[in-house]
Design a protein around this motif. Structure first.
Motif, PDB file in Angstrom:
ATOM      1  N   THR A  49       0.851  -1.195   0.000  1.00  0.00           N
ATOM      2  CA  THR A  49       0.000   0.000   0.000  1.00  0.00           C
ATOM      3  C   THR A  49       0.878   1.233   0.000  1.00  0.00           C
ATOM      4  N   MET A  50       0.604   2.150  -0.917  1.00  0.00           N
ATOM      5  CA  MET A  50       1.340   3.406  -1.005  1.00  0.00           C
ATOM      6  C   MET A  50       0.445   4.551  -0.543  1.00  0.00           C
ATOM      7  N   ILE A  51       0.948   5.372   0.380  1.00  0.00           N
ATOM      8  CA  ILE A  51       0.216   6.548   0.845  1.00  0.00           C
ATOM      9  C   ILE A  51       0.820   7.777   0.175  1.00  0.00           C
ATOM     10  N   VAL A  52      -0.014   8.540  -0.528  1.00  0.00           N
ATOM     11  CA  VAL A  52       0.456   9.716  -1.256  1.00  0.00           C
ATOM     12  C   VAL A  52      -0.356  10.938  -0.843  1.00  0.00           C
ATOM     13  N   GLY A  53       0.199  12.104  -1.129  1.00  0.00           N
ATOM     14  CA  GLY A  53      -0.490  13.353  -0.819  1.00  0.00           C
ATOM     15  C   GLY A  53       0.511  14.475  -0.682  1.00  0.00           C
ATOM     16  N   ASN A 218       3.944   8.181  -9.839  1.00  0.00           N
ATOM     17  CA  ASN A 218       4.183   7.135 -10.829  1.00  0.00           C
ATOM     18  C   ASN A 218       4.827   5.902 -10.198  1.00  0.00           C
ATOM     19  N   GLN A 219       5.738   6.110  -9.258  1.00  0.00           N
ATOM     20  CA  GLN A 219       6.327   4.976  -8.544  1.00  0.00           C
ATOM     21  C   GLN A 219       5.286   4.292  -7.665  1.00  0.00           C
ATOM     22  N   ALA A 220       4.423   5.079  -7.032  1.00  0.00           N
ATOM     23  CA  ALA A 220       3.365   4.497  -6.196  1.00  0.00           C
ATOM     24  C   ALA A 220       2.460   3.596  -7.025  1.00  0.00           C
ATOM     25  N   CYS A 221       2.131   4.035  -8.235  1.00  0.00           N
ATOM     26  CA  CYS A 221       1.267   3.242  -9.105  1.00  0.00           C
ATOM     27  C   CYS A 221       1.968   1.988  -9.622  1.00  0.00           C
ATOM     28  N   ARG A 222       3.251   2.123  -9.954  1.00  0.00           N
ATOM     29  CA  ARG A 222       3.976   0.995 -10.532  1.00  0.00           C
ATOM     30  C   ARG A 222       4.241  -0.101  -9.509  1.00  0.00           C
ATOM     31  N   TYR A 223       4.547   0.283  -8.276  1.00  0.00           N
ATOM     32  CA  TYR A 223       4.973  -0.714  -7.287  1.00  0.00           C
ATOM     33  C   TYR A 223       3.911  -1.051  -6.242  1.00  0.00           C
ATOM     34  N   PRO A 241      -4.470   1.363  -7.974  1.00  0.00           N
ATOM     35  CA  PRO A 241      -3.958   2.564  -8.633  1.00  0.00           C
ATOM     36  C   PRO A 241      -4.825   3.056  -9.787  1.00  0.00           C
ATOM     37  N   ALA A 242      -5.306   2.155 -10.625  1.00  0.00           N
ATOM     38  CA  ALA A 242      -6.107   2.561 -11.781  1.00  0.00           C
ATOM     39  C   ALA A 242      -7.427   3.203 -11.360  1.00  0.00           C
ATOM     40  N   GLN A 243      -7.939   2.841 -10.192  1.00  0.00           N
ATOM     41  CA  GLN A 243      -9.184   3.421  -9.703  1.00  0.00           C
ATOM     42  C   GLN A 243      -8.954   4.767  -9.034  1.00  0.00           C
TER      43      GLN A 243
END
Length: 279
Positions: A49-53, A218-223, A241-243
């Protein structure tokens, strides 16, 4: 019949089963300035799980609460349904590992000595250093490709090497869940990819549940299997990620107009900032 320590080791090594949740938590570093209010989230077992913001949105604060470093002012963090506030520190450390941002090693410590500190949760009067501990340290160093650095002092290493050593220490803990606060900060692109590829390996080969705070979408989506997008202490989206990573969501979270296209190599969302007109 195995010893109590070996039973505990087997229990801690069970992968993907731990369920870590925040239930209605409020978090603050000062009573008059809350960072997060009434937030609930479940860490999905066995996923990355990647947390972004944006900066100061509460990403690292949430991670500190999940790791029990920060105590909620309201609500609770639970592990397998048990409030973590009531779990003894060493027992919790056998289930959940945390790698803080910009960790600093003690002066003069070698790579092997630092990685060995990951075995501290298993040490007690009845369970001194054992062959199991040796094996855990050796395997962690091999998996993170730092074995040849064992006798070097941590302070002498490059940024990418140091980050691998810290991950090796966390891996030596043999936890179900590994929390990483901005693990790629200050690393060049090649070392960022190394660290993120290693995280995927740990997840896919050992089943380790990983939660990481990242800045690079982009890294969050890829990994990542899952992306949690935060803004001003709230979760705006949580899903694949796609959602989650859409032009509308990115502009809402970051205030940045973008185009999102499929990554030509992986098919995951690729975020392209739109040019801004200059006055």
């Amino acid at each position: 019949m195995g010893s109590a320590s070996s039973v505990a080791e087997r229990d801690a090594a069970g992968r993907g089963g731990a369920v870590l949740q925040a239930r209605g938590v409020s978090l603050s570093y000062h009573p008059e300035h809350p960072v997060i209010a009434d937030l609930s989230v479940r860490v999905e077992p066995g996923e990355v799980t990647m947390i972004v913001g944006p900066n100061a949105c509460g990403k690292s604060t949430l991670l500190r609460a999940l790791s029990r470093v920060l105590t909620p002012t309201a609500g609770q963090v639970v592990l397998d349904g048990e409030d973590v506030a009531g779990i003894k520190p060493k027992r919790f450390a056998r289930r959940v590992g945390m790698l803080a941002q910009s960790s600093i090693a003690p002066a003069g410590v070698t790579v092997h000595e630092l990685v060995a500190r990951g075995r501290y949760p298993y040490q007690s009067i009845l369970h001194q250093w054992s062959a199991q501990d040796d094996a855990a340290v050796t395997q962690a160093m091999e998996r993170t490709h730092v074995t040849e650095l064992a006798r070097r002092r941590v302070a002498s290493l490059s940024g990418g090497q140091r980050q691998r050593v810290w991950i090796a220490m966390a891996l030596a803990q043999r936890t179900d869940v590994l929390l990483l606060d901005e693990p790629t900060t200050y690393l060049d692109l090649a070392h960022q990819v190394d660290v993120l590829e290693l995280c995927r390996e740990l997840n896919e080969e050992l089943g380790t549940t990983i939660v990481a705070v990242l800045h690079d979408l982009n890294q969050a989506c890829r990994y990542g299997d899952r992306v949690i997008a935060m803004r001003q202490g709230r979760i705006l989206a949580n899903g694949a990620p796609a959602q989650v990573v859409t032009p509308q969501l990115v502009e809402e979270v970051f205030g940045l107009p973008v185009q999102v296209v499929p990554d030509p190599l992986t098919g995951t969302p690729l975020v392209l900032p739109l040019p801004r007109r200059r006055q």
